[in-house]
Design an enzyme around this catalytic site. Sequence first.
Site, PDB file in Angstrom:
ATOM      1  N   GLU A  97      37.462  46.510  56.815  1.00  0.00           N
ATOM      2  CA  GLU A  97      37.997  44.993  55.819  1.00  0.00           C
ATOM      3  C   GLU A  97      38.893  43.996  56.602  1.00  0.00           C
ATOM      4  OE1 GLU A  97      40.011  46.303  52.193  1.00  0.00           O
ATOM      5  OE2 GLU A  97      39.249  48.587  52.177  1.00  0.00           O
TER       6      GLU A  97
ATOM      7  N   HIS B  40      36.434  44.535  48.887  1.00  0.00           N
ATOM      8  CA  HIS B  40      35.831  46.269  48.045  1.00  0.00           C
ATOM      9  C   HIS B  40      35.874  47.271  48.893  1.00  0.00           C
ATOM     10  CE1 HIS B  40      35.037  49.017  44.850  1.00  0.00           C
ATOM     11  NE2 HIS B  40      33.965  49.589  45.209  1.00  0.00           N
TER      12      HIS B  40
ATOM     13  N   ASN C 236      45.207  43.071  53.429  1.00  0.00           N
ATOM     14  CA  ASN C 236      43.858  41.823  53.756  1.00  0.00           C
ATOM     15  C   ASN C 236      44.346  40.271  54.184  1.00  0.00           C
ATOM     16  OD1 ASN C 236      41.248  43.489  53.973  1.00  0.00           O
ATOM     17  ND2 ASN C 236      42.525  44.269  52.857  1.00  0.00           N
TER      18      ASN C 236
ATOM     19  N   ARG D  29      43.003  42.533  38.972  1.00  0.00           N
ATOM     20  CA  ARG D  29      42.892  41.803  37.525  1.00  0.00           C
ATOM     21  C   ARG D  29      41.279  41.808  37.280  1.00  0.00           C
ATOM     22  NH1 ARG D  29      46.239  44.018  34.261  1.00  0.00           N
ATOM     23  NH2 ARG D  29      45.683  42.694  32.952  1.00  0.00           N
TER      24      ARG D  29
ATOM     25  N   ASN E 108      35.818  38.218  47.108  1.00  0.00           N
ATOM     26  CA  ASN E 108      36.176  39.776  47.038  1.00  0.00           C
ATOM     27  C   ASN E 108      36.066  40.640  47.696  1.00  0.00           C
ATOM     28  OD1 ASN E 108      38.298  41.649  45.641  1.00  0.00           O
ATOM     29  ND2 ASN E 108      36.073  42.731  44.929  1.00  0.00           N
TER      30      ASN E 108
ATOM     31  N   VAL F 299      31.735  43.424  37.720  1.00  0.00           N
ATOM     32  CA  VAL F 299      32.512  43.864  38.327  1.00  0.00           C
ATOM     33  C   VAL F 299      31.966  44.485  39.674  1.00  0.00           C
ATOM     34  CG1 VAL F 299      33.877  45.765  38.752  1.00  0.00           C
ATOM     35  CG2 VAL F 299      34.487  44.338  36.379  1.00  0.00           C
ATOM     36  N   ASP F 300      32.733  43.769  40.596  1.00  0.00           N
ATOM     37  CA  ASP F 300      31.610  44.726  42.531  1.00  0.00           C
ATOM     38  C   ASP F 300      30.271  44.077  42.096  1.00  0.00           C
ATOM     39  OD1 ASP F 300      34.826  45.441  42.498  1.00  0.00           O
ATOM     40  OD2 ASP F 300      34.463  47.542  41.855  1.00  0.00           O
TER      41      ASP F 300
ATOM     42  N   ARG G 234      43.810  37.275  28.136  1.00  0.00           N
ATOM     43  CA  ARG G 234      43.369  37.064  29.587  1.00  0.00           C
ATOM     44  C   ARG G 234      42.440  35.672  29.790  1.00  0.00           C
ATOM     45  NH1 ARG G 234      42.163  41.592  32.401  1.00  0.00           N
ATOM     46  NH2 ARG G 234      42.262  43.297  31.005  1.00  0.00           N
TER      47      ARG G 234
HETATM   48  C1  GAR Z   1      42.342  47.031  49.980  1.00  0.00           C
HETATM   49  O1  GAR Z   1      41.678  48.256  50.353  1.00  0.00           O
HETATM   50  C2  GAR Z   1      41.130  46.284  49.222  1.00  0.00           C
HETATM   51  O2  GAR Z   1      39.902  46.702  49.607  1.00  0.00           O
HETATM   52  C3  GAR Z   1      41.323  46.551  47.719  1.00  0.00           C
HETATM   53  O3  GAR Z   1      42.076  46.836  47.947  1.00  0.00           O
HETATM   54  C4  GAR Z   1      43.178  47.366  48.539  1.00  0.00           C
HETATM   55  C5  GAR Z   1      44.230  46.074  48.816  1.00  0.00           C
HETATM   56  O4  GAR Z   1      44.566  46.444  50.285  1.00  0.00           O
HETATM   57  N1  GAR Z   1      40.956  46.363  46.790  1.00  0.00           N
HETATM   58  C6  GAR Z   1      40.169  46.986  45.784  1.00  0.00           C
HETATM   59  O5  GAR Z   1      40.028  47.803  44.965  1.00  0.00           O
HETATM   60  C7  GAR Z   1      39.821  45.764  44.944  1.00  0.00           C
HETATM   61  N2  GAR Z   1      38.795  46.631  43.327  1.00  0.00           N
HETATM   62  P1  GAR Z   1      45.630  45.189  50.334  1.00  0.00           P
HETATM   63  O6  GAR Z   1      46.654  44.312  49.429  1.00  0.00           O
HETATM   64  O7  GAR Z   1      46.441  46.124  51.757  1.00  0.00           O
HETATM   65  O8  GAR Z   1      44.834  43.808  50.858  1.00  0.00           O
END
Ligand code: GAR
Length: 217
Positions: free
Chosen positions: A177, A112, A16, A94, A110, A147-148, A68
């Site tokens: 995405e 998701h 992404n 994180r 973010n 979260v989310d 944190r």
């Molecule tokens: C992506 O699918 C993103 O949506 C997800 O991790 C992946 C990262 O891929 N994010 C989450 O699950 C956040 N909770 P990338 O490093 O190739 O972008």
Amino acid sequence: MARKRVAILISGRGSNMAALIAAAKDKSYPAEIVLVVSNIADAGGLEIARANGIATETVEHKRFGKDRDAFDRAIHAILEKNNIEIVCLAGFMRLLTPLFVAQWQGRLLNIHPALLPSFKGLDTHARAVETGVKIHGATVHFVVPEVDSGPIVAQAALAVRDDDTPDSLAARVIKLEHRIYPLALKLVAEGRVRIVGGRCVVDTPFGGDTPLIVPQG
Ligand code: GAR
């Protein structure tokens, strides 16, 4: 108008992040990616960022143990030092403290891999397959302490096939995405997204009248 200075926070391969970098190569894109920060020293995305001439920083959460607040303060200081205006979480695994989230309120995005508010948390594609939803997808949203859960900027949906596995779904969702994150960042950077009553109102012509019906019959 000056392009917004954006930092991307990653933990992994950074696909992404790469999509955002690619979009921002166009000088007419309203944001420039000036910094990539990782909490993992050997995150694959760091190499991609460097290969694109983008400054990188690593803040290993391990160094901070359970503290944190100290971890988030270290990230915040780097963002401030670089005059960052918008932060994009892109596979940043994180949880951020409420203080950090408050400091970046309305400027922290973010992505998701699910159609929120369905499937918050991890293993979204496995749960989508298990549940048997016919439509699945991805969401870009502003980050809030829960979260989310923040205001949704953009979503993209696709049809789930009966023979989909978590991996086959992930392979199709990630392509969505890569389309909606650059779109969402563009709209936010252009100031076309307002948060009203906990929801995003987006100043753009409505073009969403095509229904996605699954199965087709
Ligand atoms: C992506 O699918 C993103 O949506 C997800 O991790 C992946 C990262 O891929 N994010 C989450 O699950 C956040 N909770 P990338 O490093 O190739 O972008």
